[in-house]
Write a protein that holds these residues in place. Structure first.
Motif, PDB file in Angstrom:
ATOM      1  N   PRO A  58      -7.991   0.315  -8.259  1.00  0.00           N
ATOM      2  CA  PRO A  58      -8.051   1.535  -7.447  1.00  0.00           C
ATOM      3  C   PRO A  58      -6.786   1.762  -6.621  1.00  0.00           C
ATOM      4  O   PRO A  58      -6.291   0.867  -5.954  1.00  0.00           O
ATOM      5  CB  PRO A  58      -9.251   1.294  -6.527  1.00  0.00           C
ATOM      6  N   ILE A  59      -6.288   2.994  -6.697  1.00  0.00           N
ATOM      7  CA  ILE A  59      -5.103   3.405  -5.948  1.00  0.00           C
ATOM      8  C   ILE A  59      -5.510   4.485  -4.947  1.00  0.00           C
ATOM      9  O   ILE A  59      -6.215   5.429  -5.301  1.00  0.00           O
ATOM     10  CB  ILE A  59      -4.003   3.948  -6.885  1.00  0.00           C
ATOM     11  N   ILE A  60      -5.037   4.325  -3.733  1.00  0.00           N
ATOM     12  CA  ILE A  60      -5.295   5.284  -2.668  1.00  0.00           C
ATOM     13  C   ILE A  60      -3.971   5.989  -2.365  1.00  0.00           C
ATOM     14  O   ILE A  60      -2.968   5.338  -2.091  1.00  0.00           O
ATOM     15  CB  ILE A  60      -5.825   4.583  -1.391  1.00  0.00           C
ATOM     16  N   ALA A  61      -3.968   7.321  -2.451  1.00  0.00           N
ATOM     17  CA  ALA A  61      -2.768   8.098  -2.128  1.00  0.00           C
ATOM     18  C   ALA A  61      -2.780   8.357  -0.625  1.00  0.00           C
ATOM     19  O   ALA A  61      -3.379   9.304  -0.151  1.00  0.00           O
ATOM     20  CB  ALA A  61      -2.739   9.407  -2.910  1.00  0.00           C
ATOM     21  N   GLY A  62      -2.144   7.468   0.100  1.00  0.00           N
ATOM     22  CA  GLY A  62      -2.150   7.558   1.557  1.00  0.00           C
ATOM     23  C   GLY A  62      -0.786   7.920   2.111  1.00  0.00           C
ATOM     24  O   GLY A  62       0.075   8.440   1.411  1.00  0.00           O
ATOM     25  N   PRO A  79       6.373  -4.370   0.648  1.00  0.00           N
ATOM     26  CA  PRO A  79       4.921  -4.385   0.581  1.00  0.00           C
ATOM     27  C   PRO A  79       4.312  -5.316   1.626  1.00  0.00           C
ATOM     28  O   PRO A  79       4.964  -6.232   2.115  1.00  0.00           O
ATOM     29  CB  PRO A  79       4.639  -4.918  -0.830  1.00  0.00           C
ATOM     30  N   THR A  80       3.069  -5.048   1.937  1.00  0.00           N
ATOM     31  CA  THR A  80       2.253  -5.927   2.773  1.00  0.00           C
ATOM     32  C   THR A  80       0.912  -6.080   2.078  1.00  0.00           C
ATOM     33  O   THR A  80       0.337  -5.086   1.631  1.00  0.00           O
ATOM     34  CB  THR A  80       2.052  -5.347   4.188  1.00  0.00           C
ATOM     35  N   SER A  81       0.437  -7.309   1.987  1.00  0.00           N
ATOM     36  CA  SER A  81      -0.854  -7.575   1.354  1.00  0.00           C
ATOM     37  C   SER A  81      -1.752  -8.334   2.320  1.00  0.00           C
ATOM     38  O   SER A  81      -1.300  -9.263   2.991  1.00  0.00           O
ATOM     39  CB  SER A  81      -0.674  -8.411   0.080  1.00  0.00           C
ATOM     40  N   ASN A 130      -3.268  -3.951  -0.812  1.00  0.00           N
ATOM     41  CA  ASN A 130      -1.828  -4.030  -1.012  1.00  0.00           C
ATOM     42  C   ASN A 130      -1.202  -2.700  -0.621  1.00  0.00           C
ATOM     43  O   ASN A 130      -1.478  -1.673  -1.232  1.00  0.00           O
ATOM     44  CB  ASN A 130      -1.534  -4.364  -2.485  1.00  0.00           C
ATOM     45  N   LEU A 131      -0.393  -2.720   0.442  1.00  0.00           N
ATOM     46  CA  LEU A 131       0.297  -1.525   0.908  1.00  0.00           C
ATOM     47  C   LEU A 131       1.645  -1.450   0.210  1.00  0.00           C
ATOM     48  O   LEU A 131       2.425  -2.411   0.273  1.00  0.00           O
ATOM     49  CB  LEU A 131       0.482  -1.573   2.427  1.00  0.00           C
ATOM     50  N   TRP A 132       1.906  -0.335  -0.449  1.00  0.00           N
ATOM     51  CA  TRP A 132       3.112  -0.193  -1.253  1.00  0.00           C
ATOM     52  C   TRP A 132       3.639   1.234  -1.175  1.00  0.00           C
ATOM     53  O   TRP A 132       2.973   2.123  -0.655  1.00  0.00           O
ATOM     54  CB  TRP A 132       2.840  -0.583  -2.706  1.00  0.00           C
ATOM     55  N   ALA A 133       4.838   1.426  -1.696  1.00  0.00           N
ATOM     56  CA  ALA A 133       5.451   2.752  -1.756  1.00  0.00           C
ATOM     57  C   ALA A 133       6.176   2.914  -3.087  1.00  0.00           C
ATOM     58  O   ALA A 133       6.666   1.930  -3.654  1.00  0.00           O
ATOM     59  CB  ALA A 133       6.433   2.937  -0.597  1.00  0.00           C
ATOM     60  N   ASP A 135       3.567   6.244   1.044  1.00  0.00           N
ATOM     61  CA  ASP A 135       4.708   7.142   1.210  1.00  0.00           C
ATOM     62  C   ASP A 135       4.367   8.626   1.288  1.00  0.00           C
ATOM     63  O   ASP A 135       5.254   9.465   1.329  1.00  0.00           O
ATOM     64  CB  ASP A 135       5.787   6.880   0.169  1.00  0.00           C
ATOM     65  N   GLY A 136       3.080   8.966   1.338  1.00  0.00           N
ATOM     66  CA  GLY A 136       2.689  10.353   1.554  1.00  0.00           C
ATOM     67  C   GLY A 136       2.991  11.283   0.389  1.00  0.00           C
ATOM     68  O   GLY A 136       3.067  12.486   0.563  1.00  0.00           O
ATOM     69  N   GLN A 137       3.132  10.715  -0.790  1.00  0.00           N
ATOM     70  CA  GLN A 137       3.394  11.526  -1.977  1.00  0.00           C
ATOM     71  C   GLN A 137       2.161  12.344  -2.354  1.00  0.00           C
ATOM     72  O   GLN A 137       1.030  11.984  -2.021  1.00  0.00           O
ATOM     73  CB  GLN A 137       3.766  10.628  -3.166  1.00  0.00           C
TER      74      GLN A 137
END
Length: 146
Positions: A99-103, A117-119, A46-49, A80-82
């Motif tokens: 699990p969360i990935i800080a991307g 979002p995109t899943s 799940n891609l999110w910001a 969002d690069g946070q």
């Protein structure tokens, strides 16, 4: 059933183009996630910001689904690069335990999202079977898992 088959047929070109089957994502705990590492399980990326309201609205359903199924791995890729610490605090505030990935957007490009979002749901063999642009519901995911 016919409607579901039609939707799948129409989405297949987008799905094949968007879904990276060779990803390697490192979560906030330092654990690496690949499809091979989760072989035999369904995997939902799940891609999110943090600024994305629809992203935030789907998180409680993704959390509940993640806790209810041992055969599903939910991975949340913050795009969002946070600062990772800020992403971790944000996930904690949202009560997310998957699990969360800080991307960032560069990392997200491998999935070719057109928005957030995109899943992307991968079956037990690592094949992409569902691509959803926009907020996804638990019901939509469970339908695809059948």
């Amino acid at each position: 059933m016919l409607k579901r088959i039609l939707i799948l047929l129409l989405a297949m070109p987008l799905l094949a183009q968007a879904a990276s089957s060779t990803f390697s994502l490192v979560d906030m705990q330092g654990k690496t996630h690949t499809l091979a590492a989760h072989q035999g399980k369904w995997v939902l990326v799940n891609l999110w910001a943090t600024w994305c309201v629809p992203c935030l609205s789907e998180m409680p359903e993704l959390e509940a689904l993640s806790k209810s199924r041992d055969d599903l791995v939910v991975l949340g890729l913050a795009v969002d690069g946070q600062n990772p610490r800020r992403v971790a605090q944000f996930a904690e505030k949202m009560r997310v335990t998957y699990p969360i990935i800080a991307g960032d957007e560069e990392m997200a490009k491998q999935f070719k999202p057109r928005g957030f979002p995109t899943s992307i749901l991968y079956d037990r063999a690592g094949n992409p079977v569902l691509l959803k642009e926009g907020a996804i519901t638990r019901k939509e995911i469970e339908s695809a898992l059948r």
